[in-house]
Design a protein around this motif. Structure first.
Motif, PDB file in Angstrom:
ATOM      1  N   PRO A 113      94.594  39.611 -70.882  1.00 19.46           N
ATOM      2  CA  PRO A 113      94.159  38.052 -71.258  1.00 19.46           C
ATOM      3  C   PRO A 113      94.475  36.972 -71.646  1.00 19.46           C
ATOM      4  O   PRO A 113      94.610  35.668 -72.057  1.00 19.46           O
ATOM      5  CB  PRO A 113      92.637  38.687 -71.790  1.00 19.46           C
ATOM      6  N   PHE A 115      95.998  43.138 -61.651  1.00 16.85           N
ATOM      7  CA  PHE A 115      95.979  41.926 -61.829  1.00 16.85           C
ATOM      8  C   PHE A 115      97.427  41.411 -61.239  1.00 16.85           C
ATOM      9  O   PHE A 115      97.519  40.982 -60.600  1.00 16.85           O
ATOM     10  CB  PHE A 115      96.454  41.640 -63.078  1.00 16.85           C
ATOM     11  N   VAL A 134      97.069  34.979 -70.329  1.00 18.48           N
ATOM     12  CA  VAL A 134      96.439  33.941 -69.625  1.00 18.48           C
ATOM     13  C   VAL A 134      96.107  32.932 -70.129  1.00 18.48           C
ATOM     14  O   VAL A 134      96.294  31.490 -69.695  1.00 18.48           O
ATOM     15  CB  VAL A 134      95.611  34.872 -68.551  1.00 18.48           C
ATOM     16  N   LEU A 151     103.379  38.485 -67.235  1.00 14.78           N
ATOM     17  CA  LEU A 151     102.925  38.622 -66.777  1.00 14.78           C
ATOM     18  C   LEU A 151     103.409  38.491 -65.194  1.00 14.78           C
ATOM     19  O   LEU A 151     102.917  38.672 -64.109  1.00 14.78           O
ATOM     20  CB  LEU A 151     101.783  37.322 -66.605  1.00 14.78           C
ATOM     21  N   MET A 204      91.891  36.335 -62.787  1.00 14.01           N
ATOM     22  CA  MET A 204      91.199  37.303 -63.377  1.00 14.01           C
ATOM     23  C   MET A 204      90.043  37.821 -62.715  1.00 14.01           C
ATOM     24  O   MET A 204      89.605  38.647 -63.169  1.00 14.01           O
ATOM     25  CB  MET A 204      90.758  36.285 -64.515  1.00 14.01           C
ATOM     26  N   LEU A 228     104.597  34.933 -63.793  1.00 16.19           N
ATOM     27  CA  LEU A 228     104.212  34.421 -63.107  1.00 16.19           C
ATOM     28  C   LEU A 228     104.766  33.437 -63.169  1.00 16.19           C
ATOM     29  O   LEU A 228     104.501  31.993 -62.546  1.00 16.19           O
ATOM     30  CB  LEU A 228     103.359  34.152 -63.709  1.00 16.19           C
ATOM     31  N   LEU A 277      94.959  31.247 -61.641  1.00 14.60           N
ATOM     32  CA  LEU A 277      94.620  31.781 -63.196  1.00 14.60           C
ATOM     33  C   LEU A 277      93.171  32.653 -63.348  1.00 14.60           C
ATOM     34  O   LEU A 277      92.710  33.725 -63.534  1.00 14.60           O
ATOM     35  CB  LEU A 277      94.788  31.287 -64.835  1.00 14.60           C
ATOM     36  N   ILE A 307      88.145  28.985 -67.940  1.00 13.49           N
ATOM     37  CA  ILE A 307      89.557  30.192 -67.959  1.00 13.49           C
ATOM     38  C   ILE A 307      89.005  31.414 -69.201  1.00 13.49           C
ATOM     39  O   ILE A 307      89.439  32.566 -68.856  1.00 13.49           O
ATOM     40  CB  ILE A 307      91.128  29.515 -67.814  1.00 13.49           C
ATOM     41  N   THR A 319      98.713  39.236 -58.000  1.00 14.40           N
ATOM     42  CA  THR A 319      99.408  37.936 -58.875  1.00 14.40           C
ATOM     43  C   THR A 319     100.184  38.175 -56.933  1.00 14.40           C
ATOM     44  O   THR A 319     100.611  36.570 -56.392  1.00 14.40           O
ATOM     45  CB  THR A 319     100.322  37.753 -59.203  1.00 14.40           C
ATOM     46  N   ALA A 330      88.305  35.079 -69.107  1.00 12.76           N
ATOM     47  CA  ALA A 330      89.582  36.342 -70.031  1.00 12.76           C
ATOM     48  C   ALA A 330      88.896  36.903 -70.873  1.00 12.76           C
ATOM     49  O   ALA A 330      89.415  37.780 -70.950  1.00 12.76           O
ATOM     50  CB  ALA A 330      90.808  34.617 -70.465  1.00 12.76           C
TER      51      ALA A 330
END
Length: 340
Positions: free
Chosen positions: A202, A120, A205, A73, A97, A75, A93, A9, A124, A13
């Motif tokens: 980034p 992005f 995330v 984000l 990305m 989320l 995640l 991740i 989602t 990122a």
């Protein structure tokens, strides 16, 4: 979350931050390069430095927490759904990305300016569908409203500025050198705003991944995350996405220094209003491209190449849909592969 997944991740990122700088370098330098206000190498170097400073400034003035990152984000529903499945959250995640990265790469390849943020947020939707959660519709609705109103405001403001600047240039007090200097300043403002705006993606995330991994998070850890991301955005900007630079600087219209100044100033103002007034990111690509069109219309509607403008608009409309499909497909493949 396993250490390997967390490391993937973080690497992704940084790759997304680099691609963002590379993809969106055109936002700050396309007009100054096209109008020869600055040499290409000088313009890219200036934009890279200001992107770095803007990124550090943007990340330094916020309270970096997991709740901030989740809200930023949009989320919340996804994180709540996968609270007891940290590996699945990590794969989500990673999928977000990857989808964003691939869409940025695709739009760069065809030379179309597109929004990393919109890609992005579109992703989602696809990820939410796969994990069985609802989307953060309030956050996405605000983004959609800004994506519709923002370009209209940018184009209108650029039109008005273009009219005013052309009147000023009829006097002997305003010379071409003054316009080029002012254009350089406005381009610098856009570069700084881009770093401040897009570095948050980034960073947020990685912050969510840190929280899901149960790792300690302190001021020193926050700085350790911020600096590499800021450097990655700046490094991508330094390389410059020349295909998109040509689209904004040459294909949309034949830019003049006056038009470049009006467009860059309008984009900088629109970004500031959205980020500081509404506390939500705005697409620098949309702000500048629509400003270039607005300034071109002020010179005369025939100076704008409307076929190119239509292709740019279609790319904007396709961004969230395509990214949603990509995000859902990637996450579905990853979950199936690891059995998470």
């Amino acid at each position: 979350m396993t250490p390997l997944l967390f490391a993937l991740i973080v690497v992704m990122a940084l790759a997304m931050a680099y691609m963002n700088g590379f993809h969106d370098a055109s936002n700050a330098v396309s007009t100054t390069i096209t109008t020869r206000s600055l040499k290409e190498s000088t313009a890219l170097g200036m934009a890279a430095v200001l992107n770095l400073l803007g990124a550090m400034l943007g990340m330094a003035v916020i309270a970096v927490t997991t709740s901030w990152a989740v809200t930023m984000l949009g989320l919340g529903p996804v994180v709540s759904q996968l609270t007891d499945r940290p590996d699945a959250l990590g794969l989500a995640l990673l999928s977000l990305m990857l989808a964003t990265f691939l869409w940025d790469l695709s739009t760069w390849w065809v030379g179309m300016p597109a929004s990393t943020w919109h890609a992005f947020f579109g992703a989602t939707l696809g990820v939410s569908l796969v994990v069985g959660s609802t989307a953060a519709w309030e956050r996405l609705g605000l983004l959609l409203a800004i994506s519709v109103v923002g370009p209209i405001l940018s184009a209108s403001f650029a039109f008005v500025l273009m009219v005013l600047i052309r009147r000023l240039t009829r006097t002997e007090r305003v010379r071409p050198g003054h316009l080029r200097f002012a254009q350089t300043l406005s381009a610098g403002a856009v570069a700084t705003g881009h770093g401040l705006n897009d570095s948050l993606l980034p960073l947020a995330v990685v912050v969510i991944a840190v929280g899901a991994s149960g790792l300690p998070f302190s001021g020193e850890a926050s700085l350790a995350l911020m600096l590499p991301i800021a450097i990655a955005v700046a490094a991508g900007t330094l390389m410059g996405g020349h295909r998109i630079i040509r689209t904004i600087g040459r294909r949309l219209t034949d830019l003049t220094a006056t038009q470049g100044l009006a467009a860059e100033t309008s984009a900088a103002v629109t970004m500031s209003l959205a980020l500081f007034g509404l506390e939500t990111p705005v697409s620098t690509s949309q702000a500048l491209a629509s400003s270039v069109v607005g300034a071109g219309v002020a010179r005369g509607p025939r100076t704008v190449r409307w076929k190119v403008a239509r292709d740019v608009l279609l790319t904007w409309l396709a961004t969230p849909i395509s990214s949603a499909v990509l995000g859902a497909a990637i996450l579905g493949v990853l979950l199936e592969a690891v059995g998470a």
